[in-house]
Design an enzyme around this catalytic site. Structure first.
Site, mmCIF file in Angstrom:
data_model
loop_
_atom_site.group_PDB
_atom_site.id
_atom_site.type_symbol
_atom_site.label_atom_id
_atom_site.label_comp_id
_atom_site.label_asym_id
_atom_site.label_seq_id
_atom_site.Cartn_x
_atom_site.Cartn_y
_atom_site.Cartn_z
ATOM 1 N N CYS A 19 0.943 -1.121 0.087
ATOM 2 C CA CYS A 19 -0.072 0.081 0.200
ATOM 3 C C CYS A 19 0.922 1.269 0.051
ATOM 4 O O CYS A 19 1.534 1.541 -1.069
ATOM 5 C CB CYS A 19 -0.832 -0.013 1.309
ATOM 6 N N HIS A 34 -3.261 -5.963 1.030
ATOM 7 C CA HIS A 34 -2.871 -5.901 2.373
ATOM 8 C C HIS A 34 -2.787 -7.427 2.642
ATOM 9 O O HIS A 34 -3.778 -7.845 3.230
ATOM 10 C CB HIS A 34 -3.632 -5.104 3.324
ATOM 11 N N GLU A 68 -1.060 -8.769 4.981
ATOM 12 C CA GLU A 68 -0.760 -9.054 6.246
ATOM 13 C C GLU A 68 -1.970 -8.895 7.290
ATOM 14 O O GLU A 68 -1.996 -9.255 8.173
ATOM 15 C CB GLU A 68 0.201 -7.958 6.852
#
Lengths: 80, 230
Positions: free
Chosen positions: B87, B204, B206
């Protein structure tokens, strides 16, 4: 000495914000506008007194930070 | 696997990615403040996390790309150290020139925070080797400026050199415009450096790497890294 730096998107780079502005003008009933592009204006107060040196320095600032030359161009105006 | 997460003022996914790295590798990553110019020499992975570094002022990632640590990041990139920009980290990698192109305002002009589908385009990387390119995976996006643009020669180069890592697709895995959340050219969600050791991506991984968070499709990226770098 003052520098006014106009940063704008390169021709051919799609400008979604400019398109939205154009759409808003059209929805207001404004006619005769065929395109709108949005850029930004950055004003710097410089210690320089020599215009050539000032322009060279500002050009360096533009290439390193103020503009992303992948998608943007810039114009520098200097004034006293 | 020795990892460092670069923390900028305004980073907000630094801890999320640290939790995932610790969970997958069993090791705490080094949390490295952007103003510290000295990175350890023995790193296997450098992560540029998501967030809103410097308030996204001027352009997303532009000021972070001038941070004191960036010279060391570039030196380690030249040595082939693996790097993951997520990002805002992707935006920073583009602003530093470590990845080509730029991320512009989303096509629809709005900030988008939702899960999207994407698919790995190449599995010939240390990041994507655990993904099946035939299957759509789900990850969250949360950005205002994720509209990937590059000039035609750059796009051709990315395609020719197998450097598109991920594309947005629908749930069935079809790469179609309706599945493109932000207007990115050719539905590009992530790209690789020339040596395939640097990945920048807007989604994302994660944030979806633990079943308690509603999914684990992001986890395979980190298990692949562990296998390649440990």
């Amino acid at each position: 000495m003052k520098a006014r730096i106009h940063v704008s998107l390169k021709p051919g780079v799609l400008d979604p914000q400019g398109k939205a502005i154009l759409g808003a003008l059209e929805s207001m009933g404004v006619d005769g506008v065929s395109d709108a592009r949005q850029g930004k204006l950055i004003e710097l107060d410089l210690a320089d007194t020599d215009p050539d040196a000032a322009r060279a320095r500002v050009d360096d600032m533009c290439r390193r930070l103020l503009a992303n030359t992948v998608i943007e161009t810039y114009d520098i105006d200097l004034s006293e | 696997m020795k990892a460092a997460v670069i923390v900028f003022p305004g980073s907000n996914c630094d801890r999320d990615v640290a939790v995932t790295l610790r969970d997958v590798t069993g090791l705490d990553p080094r949390m490295h403040w952007h103003a510290d110019p000295d990175l350890p020499k023995d790193l296997d992975l450098i992560v540029l996390p998501g967030g809103f570094s410097h308030g996204d002022y001027l352009r997303c990632g532009a000021m972070a790309a001038q941070a004191p640590v960036i010279a060391a990041v570039k030196r380690q990139a030249e040595r082939g150290v693996a790097m993951l920009g997520i990002c805002n980290g992707f935006q920073v990698l583009c602003e530093t020139g470590l990845l080509p192109g730029a991320l512009m305002r989303n096509r629809g002009l709005t900030y988008i925070c939702k899960d999207v589908h994407l698919k790995a385009v190449t599995t010939d990387t240390i990041f994507t080797s655990h993904y099946d390119p035939a299957k759509a995976i789900r990850m969250p996006i949360a950005h205002h400026d994720g509209n990937y643009v590059a000039d035609l020669p750059t796009l051709c180069m990315l395609e020719d050199e197998d450097r598109v890592a991920f594309r947005y697709c629908d749930a069935a895995g079809r790469v179609v415009d309706e599945a493109n959340p932000n207007g990115s050219t050719a539905n590009i969600a992530g790209i690789l450096s020339e040596n395939h050791r640097i990945l920048g991506m807007m989604p994302h991984p994660e944030r979806l790497a633990d079943p308690r968070l509603g999914g684990t499709d992001g986890r395979a990226l980190f298990t692949a890294l562990l296998e390649a770098l440990a």
